[in-house]
Design a protein around this motif. Structure first.
Motif, short mmCIF file in Angstrom:
data_model
loop_
_atom_site.label_atom_id
_atom_site.label_comp_id
_atom_site.label_asym_id
_atom_site.label_seq_id
_atom_site.Cartn_x
_atom_site.Cartn_y
_atom_site.Cartn_z
N MET A 1 62.84 54.49 60.94
CA MET A 1 62.50 54.37 62.36
C MET A 1 63.77 54.07 63.16
SD MET A 1 59.82 51.75 64.22
CE MET A 1 58.39 52.47 63.41
N SER A 2 64.00 54.81 64.24
CA SER A 2 65.19 54.60 65.06
C SER A 2 65.02 53.36 65.91
CB SER A 2 65.42 55.82 65.96
OG SER A 2 64.42 55.90 66.95
N VAL A 3 66.13 52.91 66.51
CA VAL A 3 66.07 51.77 67.43
C VAL A 3 65.13 52.07 68.58
CG1 VAL A 3 67.39 50.35 69.03
CG2 VAL A 3 68.37 50.96 66.82
N ALA A 4 65.19 53.29 69.12
CA ALA A 4 64.33 53.66 70.24
C ALA A 4 62.86 53.60 69.85
CB ALA A 4 64.69 55.06 70.74
N GLU A 5 62.52 54.08 68.64
CA GLU A 5 61.12 54.05 68.19
C GLU A 5 60.66 52.63 67.96
OE1 GLU A 5 60.88 58.29 65.78
OE2 GLU A 5 61.72 56.52 64.80
N SER A 6 61.53 51.81 67.37
CA SER A 6 61.14 50.42 67.11
C SER A 6 60.96 49.64 68.40
CB SER A 6 62.19 49.73 66.23
OG SER A 6 63.41 49.54 66.92
N ALA A 7 61.66 50.05 69.47
CA ALA A 7 61.55 49.35 70.75
C ALA A 7 60.15 49.45 71.32
CB ALA A 7 62.56 49.93 71.74
N HIS A 8 59.39 50.47 70.93
CA HIS A 8 58.03 50.61 71.43
C HIS A 8 57.04 49.76 70.62
CE1 HIS A 8 58.79 53.83 74.32
NE2 HIS A 8 59.62 54.35 73.44
N HIS A 9 57.49 49.19 69.49
CA HIS A 9 56.60 48.45 68.62
C HIS A 9 56.97 46.97 68.53
CE1 HIS A 9 54.76 52.23 67.26
NE2 HIS A 9 55.98 52.72 67.22
N SER A 10 58.22 46.66 68.42
CA SER A 10 58.68 45.28 68.32
C SER A 10 60.09 45.20 68.88
CB SER A 10 58.66 44.80 66.86
OG SER A 10 59.52 45.59 66.07
N ARG A 11 60.53 43.98 69.16
CA ARG A 11 61.84 43.81 69.75
C ARG A 11 62.93 44.18 68.76
NH1 ARG A 11 63.31 38.02 72.07
NH2 ARG A 11 63.80 37.57 69.90
N PRO A 12 63.84 45.08 69.14
CA PRO A 12 64.94 45.44 68.23
C PRO A 12 65.83 44.23 67.97
CG PRO A 12 64.72 47.03 70.02
CD PRO A 12 63.87 45.87 70.37
N THR A 75 77.93 55.69 70.97
CA THR A 75 77.28 55.02 69.84
C THR A 75 75.91 54.47 70.25
OG1 THR A 75 79.40 54.43 68.86
CG2 THR A 75 77.50 53.14 68.17
N ILE A 76 75.85 53.87 71.44
CA ILE A 76 74.59 53.30 71.93
C ILE A 76 73.57 54.40 72.22
CG2 ILE A 76 73.56 52.02 73.85
CD1 ILE A 76 76.37 50.59 74.03
N VAL A 77 74.02 55.47 72.86
CA VAL A 77 73.13 56.58 73.19
C VAL A 77 72.59 57.23 71.92
CG1 VAL A 77 73.03 58.89 74.22
CG2 VAL A 77 74.13 57.02 75.46
N ASP A 78 73.43 57.40 70.93
CA ASP A 78 72.99 57.98 69.66
C ASP A 78 71.95 57.10 68.98
OD1 ASP A 78 74.66 60.13 70.03
OD2 ASP A 78 76.22 59.41 68.64
N SER A 79 72.06 55.78 69.17
CA SER A 79 71.12 54.85 68.55
C SER A 79 69.78 54.80 69.29
CB SER A 79 71.74 53.45 68.50
OG SER A 79 70.83 52.50 67.99
N LEU A 80 69.83 54.71 70.61
CA LEU A 80 68.61 54.56 71.40
C LEU A 80 67.96 55.89 71.79
CD1 LEU A 80 69.75 51.64 73.73
CD2 LEU A 80 68.04 51.52 71.92
N THR A 81 68.72 56.96 71.78
CA THR A 81 68.26 58.30 72.16
C THR A 81 67.39 58.30 73.43
OG1 THR A 81 66.32 58.21 70.68
CG2 THR A 81 68.38 59.14 69.79
N PRO A 82 67.91 57.77 74.54
CA PRO A 82 67.10 57.72 75.77
C PRO A 82 66.91 59.10 76.37
CG PRO A 82 69.36 57.12 76.25
CD PRO A 82 69.28 57.26 74.75
N ASP A 83 65.82 59.24 77.12
CA ASP A 83 65.59 60.48 77.87
C ASP A 83 66.37 60.49 79.18
OD1 ASP A 83 63.80 61.40 75.95
OD2 ASP A 83 62.07 60.48 76.95
N THR A 84 66.65 59.29 79.70
CA THR A 84 67.33 59.16 80.99
C THR A 84 68.42 58.08 80.87
OG1 THR A 84 65.31 59.74 82.18
CG2 THR A 84 67.04 58.63 83.45
N ILE A 85 69.53 58.31 81.54
CA ILE A 85 70.59 57.31 81.65
C ILE A 85 70.88 57.08 83.12
CG2 ILE A 85 73.01 56.78 81.18
CD1 ILE A 85 72.77 58.39 78.61
#
Length: 239
Positions: A1-12, A75-85
């Motif tokens: 599970m990526s950081v971005a996916e985990s952010a929707h379930h529990s605090r990274p 590095t941060i963008v690759d980890s969180l994979t946001p749709d918007t910055i």
């Protein structure tokens, strides 16, 4: 599970949760803010090409600040994979900064923009829309009860801003520590500066007067955020 996916379930790991006007955010030790419900990454004060700006004035700094800043952000963008910055202004150190960005750094920036929306908020250093760097430029962005802008406006609510480069100083018996920080009170949030050559303004400076009712401080550590009571913060010198 990526950081971005985990952010929707529990605090990274390594971050702290911030509630602003009923919206939930995560503040990371890197100095970025993540809005999981909108898959949005917020960053302030990149100050790209600050080194080259100083060099034009005869003040020579290491010329690698843009590369270092963009590498960290990648590095941060690759980890969180946001749709918007959302970049909260002063993304470039001056209005010609985007034109001085070298081809390799331009390519790094362009690669981060692929497949996502990139919003440049105007700052006091870069009031004009960046040229040939992609994305959308605007003075400020309103989203429901939230407003994203560069410089805090007294009396505003739901505001997410940068500009002041907040930092906090705390002291123990052994030593004192001064680090960049997030500062918020549930109604307003100011991000730390992200750029490699950016300094910090102590949160006890008069520039913060009247902006926060009961401020909460989230200090950046090497790998995690430390939330500290405002009363423990110390000035850089006697005021």
């Amino acid at each position: 599970m990526s950081v971005a996916e985990s952010a929707h379930h529990s605090r990274p790991a390594g971050c702290c949760a911030i509630n602003l006007m009923g919206q939930h955010f995560y503040a990371f030790a890197s100095g970025v803010l993540y809005w999981p419900s909108q898959s949005t990454l917020i960053v302030a004060d990149l100050h790209l090409e600050k080194g080259s700006s100083f060099a034009r004035k005869g003040l020579f700094l290491p010329p690698y600040d843009s590369r270092a800043t963009l590498a960290r952000l990648t590095t941060i963008v690759d980890s969180l994979t946001p749709d918007t910055i959302i970049a909260l202004g002063d993304s470039f150190h001056d209005k010609e900064g985007a034109d001085r960005l070298c081809a390799k750094d331009h390519a790094i920036l362009s690669a981060m923009q692929v497949g996502r929306e990139w919003i440049w908020i105007a700052g006091n250093h870069d009031p004009l829309p960046p040229q040939e760097v992609g994305g959308i430029a605007m003075d400020e962005l309103c989203f429901g009860t939230l407003i994203f802008r560069h410089e805090p406006v007294p009396g505003a609510t739901g505001e997410i801003a940068g500009h002041l480069h907040p930092c906090a100083k705390v002291r123990s018996r052994a030593r004192s520590v001064r680090r960049s920080c997030f500062i918020e009170d549930g109604n307003r949030l100011i991000l730390p500066a992200f750029g490699a050559l950016t300094g910090g303004l102590n949160i006890l400076d008069s520039s913060y007067d009247g902006l926060f009712s009961s401020p909460r401080i989230h200090m950046l550590g090497d790998e995690q955020i430390y939330s500290i009571p405002f009363k423990e913060c110390r000035p850089d010198k006697k005021m």
